[in-house]
Design a protein around this motif. Structure first.
Motif, PDB file in Angstrom:
ATOM      1  N   GLN A  27       5.497 -27.863  21.380  1.00  0.00           N
ATOM      2  CA  GLN A  27       4.423 -28.610  20.992  1.00  0.00           C
ATOM      3  C   GLN A  27       2.764 -27.284  20.285  1.00  0.00           C
ATOM      4  O   GLN A  27       3.326 -26.188  20.108  1.00  0.00           O
ATOM      5  N   VAL A  28       2.089 -28.567  20.508  1.00  0.00           N
ATOM      6  CA  VAL A  28       0.610 -27.400  19.335  1.00  0.00           C
ATOM      7  C   VAL A  28       0.642 -26.442  20.386  1.00  0.00           C
ATOM      8  O   VAL A  28      -0.277 -27.028  21.487  1.00  0.00           O
ATOM      9  N   LYS A  29       0.560 -25.429  20.177  1.00  0.00           N
ATOM     10  CA  LYS A  29      -0.673 -24.585  21.062  1.00  0.00           C
ATOM     11  C   LYS A  29      -1.586 -23.968  20.755  1.00  0.00           C
ATOM     12  O   LYS A  29      -1.464 -23.506  19.499  1.00  0.00           O
ATOM     13  N   PRO A  30      -3.046 -23.216  21.099  1.00  0.00           N
ATOM     14  CA  PRO A  30      -3.359 -21.483  20.474  1.00  0.00           C
ATOM     15  C   PRO A  30      -2.378 -21.229  19.676  1.00  0.00           C
ATOM     16  O   PRO A  30      -1.597 -20.393  19.739  1.00  0.00           O
ATOM     17  N   ALA A  31      -2.637 -20.405  18.668  1.00  0.00           N
ATOM     18  CA  ALA A  31      -2.027 -19.573  17.910  1.00  0.00           C
ATOM     19  C   ALA A  31      -2.189 -17.837  19.294  1.00  0.00           C
ATOM     20  O   ALA A  31      -3.453 -18.385  19.426  1.00  0.00           O
ATOM     21  N   HIS A  32      -0.641 -17.164  18.785  1.00  0.00           N
ATOM     22  CA  HIS A  32      -1.407 -15.601  19.885  1.00  0.00           C
ATOM     23  C   HIS A  32      -1.121 -15.920  21.312  1.00  0.00           C
ATOM     24  O   HIS A  32      -1.737 -15.410  22.114  1.00  0.00           O
ATOM     25  N   VAL A  33      -1.068 -16.909  21.980  1.00  0.00           N
ATOM     26  CA  VAL A  33      -1.061 -17.897  22.829  1.00  0.00           C
ATOM     27  C   VAL A  33       0.197 -18.033  23.395  1.00  0.00           C
ATOM     28  O   VAL A  33       1.152 -18.419  23.194  1.00  0.00           O
ATOM     29  N   LEU A  34       0.012 -17.603  25.239  1.00  0.00           N
ATOM     30  CA  LEU A  34       2.231 -17.964  25.388  1.00  0.00           C
ATOM     31  C   LEU A  34       1.687 -19.664  25.473  1.00  0.00           C
ATOM     32  O   LEU A  34       0.684 -20.149  26.041  1.00  0.00           O
ATOM     33  N   CYS A  35       2.500 -20.392  25.140  1.00  0.00           N
ATOM     34  CA  CYS A  35       3.046 -21.844  25.003  1.00  0.00           C
ATOM     35  C   CYS A  35       2.723 -22.090  26.784  1.00  0.00           C
ATOM     36  O   CYS A  35       3.704 -21.996  27.575  1.00  0.00           O
ATOM     37  N   PRO A  36       1.971 -23.608  27.273  1.00  0.00           N
ATOM     38  CA  PRO A  36       1.964 -23.686  28.410  1.00  0.00           C
ATOM     39  C   PRO A  36       2.923 -24.487  28.707  1.00  0.00           C
ATOM     40  O   PRO A  36       3.199 -25.025  29.783  1.00  0.00           O
ATOM     41  N   ALA A  37       3.827 -25.114  28.251  1.00  0.00           N
ATOM     42  CA  ALA A  37       4.691 -25.953  28.407  1.00  0.00           C
ATOM     43  C   ALA A  37       6.103 -25.863  28.887  1.00  0.00           C
ATOM     44  O   ALA A  37       6.664 -25.810  29.501  1.00  0.00           O
ATOM     45  N   CYS A  38       6.417 -24.710  28.259  1.00  0.00           N
ATOM     46  CA  CYS A  38       7.801 -23.470  27.932  1.00  0.00           C
ATOM     47  C   CYS A  38       7.273 -22.058  28.654  1.00  0.00           C
ATOM     48  O   CYS A  38       8.595 -21.921  29.406  1.00  0.00           O
ATOM     49  N   GLY A  39       6.416 -21.669  28.193  1.00  0.00           N
ATOM     50  CA  GLY A  39       6.527 -20.055  28.949  1.00  0.00           C
ATOM     51  C   GLY A  39       6.776 -19.652  28.306  1.00  0.00           C
ATOM     52  O   GLY A  39       6.899 -18.476  28.875  1.00  0.00           O
ATOM     53  N   GLN A  40       7.641 -19.589  26.648  1.00  0.00           N
ATOM     54  CA  GLN A  40       7.371 -18.278  26.106  1.00  0.00           C
ATOM     55  C   GLN A  40       6.654 -17.794  24.864  1.00  0.00           C
ATOM     56  O   GLN A  40       5.429 -18.396  25.043  1.00  0.00           O
ATOM     57  N   HIS A  41       6.589 -17.316  24.605  1.00  0.00           N
ATOM     58  CA  HIS A  41       5.628 -15.929  24.149  1.00  0.00           C
ATOM     59  C   HIS A  41       6.941 -14.931  23.091  1.00  0.00           C
ATOM     60  O   HIS A  41       6.910 -13.628  23.668  1.00  0.00           O
ATOM     61  N   ARG A  42       6.026 -15.269  22.198  1.00  0.00           N
ATOM     62  CA  ARG A  42       6.667 -14.523  21.074  1.00  0.00           C
ATOM     63  C   ARG A  42       8.325 -14.499  21.550  1.00  0.00           C
ATOM     64  O   ARG A  42       9.076 -12.997  20.969  1.00  0.00           O
ATOM     65  N   GLY A  43       9.460 -15.105  22.266  1.00  0.00           N
ATOM     66  CA  GLY A  43      10.487 -15.469  21.798  1.00  0.00           C
ATOM     67  C   GLY A  43      10.819 -15.181  23.272  1.00  0.00           C
ATOM     68  O   GLY A  43      11.776 -15.093  23.854  1.00  0.00           O
ATOM     69  N   ARG A  44       9.948 -14.708  24.214  1.00  0.00           N
ATOM     70  CA  ARG A  44      10.893 -14.186  25.148  1.00  0.00           C
ATOM     71  C   ARG A  44       9.734 -14.940  26.144  1.00  0.00           C
ATOM     72  O   ARG A  44       8.962 -16.036  26.079  1.00  0.00           O
ATOM     73  N   GLN A  45      10.930 -15.507  27.438  1.00  0.00           N
ATOM     74  CA  GLN A  45      10.456 -15.874  28.329  1.00  0.00           C
ATOM     75  C   GLN A  45       9.554 -15.396  29.357  1.00  0.00           C
ATOM     76  O   GLN A  45       9.939 -13.985  30.040  1.00  0.00           O
ATOM     77  N   VAL A  46       7.577 -16.039  29.858  1.00  0.00           N
ATOM     78  CA  VAL A  46       6.675 -15.319  30.039  1.00  0.00           C
ATOM     79  C   VAL A  46       7.239 -15.585  31.381  1.00  0.00           C
ATOM     80  O   VAL A  46       7.066 -15.112  32.438  1.00  0.00           O
ATOM     81  N   LEU A  47       6.913 -16.630  31.436  1.00  0.00           N
ATOM     82  CA  LEU A  47       6.424 -17.996  33.150  1.00  0.00           C
ATOM     83  C   LEU A  47       7.109 -18.986  32.905  1.00  0.00           C
ATOM     84  O   LEU A  47       8.488 -19.143  31.880  1.00  0.00           O
ATOM     85  N   SER A  48       7.695 -19.334  34.238  1.00  0.00           N
ATOM     86  CA  SER A  48       8.530 -20.515  34.534  1.00  0.00           C
ATOM     87  C   SER A  48       8.509 -21.481  33.962  1.00  0.00           C
ATOM     88  O   SER A  48       7.362 -22.381  33.815  1.00  0.00           O
ATOM     89  N   PRO A  49       8.685 -22.317  33.116  1.00  0.00           N
ATOM     90  CA  PRO A  49       8.126 -23.456  32.551  1.00  0.00           C
ATOM     91  C   PRO A  49       7.653 -25.118  33.489  1.00  0.00           C
ATOM     92  O   PRO A  49       8.290 -24.123  34.575  1.00  0.00           O
ATOM     93  N   THR A  50       6.296 -24.745  32.655  1.00  0.00           N
ATOM     94  CA  THR A  50       6.154 -26.426  33.593  1.00  0.00           C
ATOM     95  C   THR A  50       6.865 -27.835  33.647  1.00  0.00           C
ATOM     96  O   THR A  50       7.274 -27.885  32.376  1.00  0.00           O
ATOM     97  N   ARG A  51       6.991 -28.412  35.079  1.00  0.00           N
ATOM     98  CA  ARG A  51       7.129 -29.664  34.574  1.00  0.00           C
ATOM     99  C   ARG A  51       6.494 -30.798  35.530  1.00  0.00           C
ATOM    100  O   ARG A  51       5.837 -30.425  35.864  1.00  0.00           O
ATOM    101  N   ASP A  52       6.119 -31.767  33.868  1.00  0.00           N
ATOM    102  CA  ASP A  52       5.408 -32.472  34.386  1.00  0.00           C
ATOM    103  C   ASP A  52       5.993 -34.216  34.570  1.00  0.00           C
ATOM    104  O   ASP A  52       6.607 -34.168  34.499  1.00  0.00           O
TER     105      ASP A  52
END
Length: 65
Positions: free
Chosen positions: A40-65
Motif C-alpha cells: 500500500q502507498v504510505k508516506p516515506a519514513h513512516v510505519l505502514c498503517p495497513a500491515c504495521g511494519q516499519h523497515r521490515g520489522r513488525q511494530v504494530l499488529s495489522p489493522t483489519r478493515d
C-alpha cells in the motif's frame, strides 16, 4: 567591545532565506510499503498503517478493515 565575528546579512539574503520555507511545506512523498504482501502507498519514513511494519520489522499488529 570587540568587533562581530559574523557579517551582517543583507536584506535580500534574509528575505531569500525566509522565502524558502514554503518549498519544504510540500505534499509528503509517498512510497509503497516494502512488505511484498501489503504494497500500500504510505508516506516515506513512516510505519505502514495497513500491515504495521516499519523497515521490515513488525511494530504494530495489522489493522483489519
Amino acid at each position: 567591545m570587540s568587533s562581530s565575528m559574523f557579517r551582517k546579512k543583507s536584506r535580500s539574503r534574509v528575505r531569500h532565506h525566509r522565502a524558502q520555507w514554503h518549498r519544504r511545506m510540500s505534499v509528503p512523498q509517498l512510497a509503497p510499503c516494502p512488505n511484498p504482501r501489503c504494497r500500500q502507498v504510505k508516506p516515506a519514513h513512516v510505519l505502514c498503517p495497513a500491515c504495521g511494519q516499519h523497515r521490515g520489522r513488525q511494530v504494530l499488529s495489522p489493522t483489519r478493515d
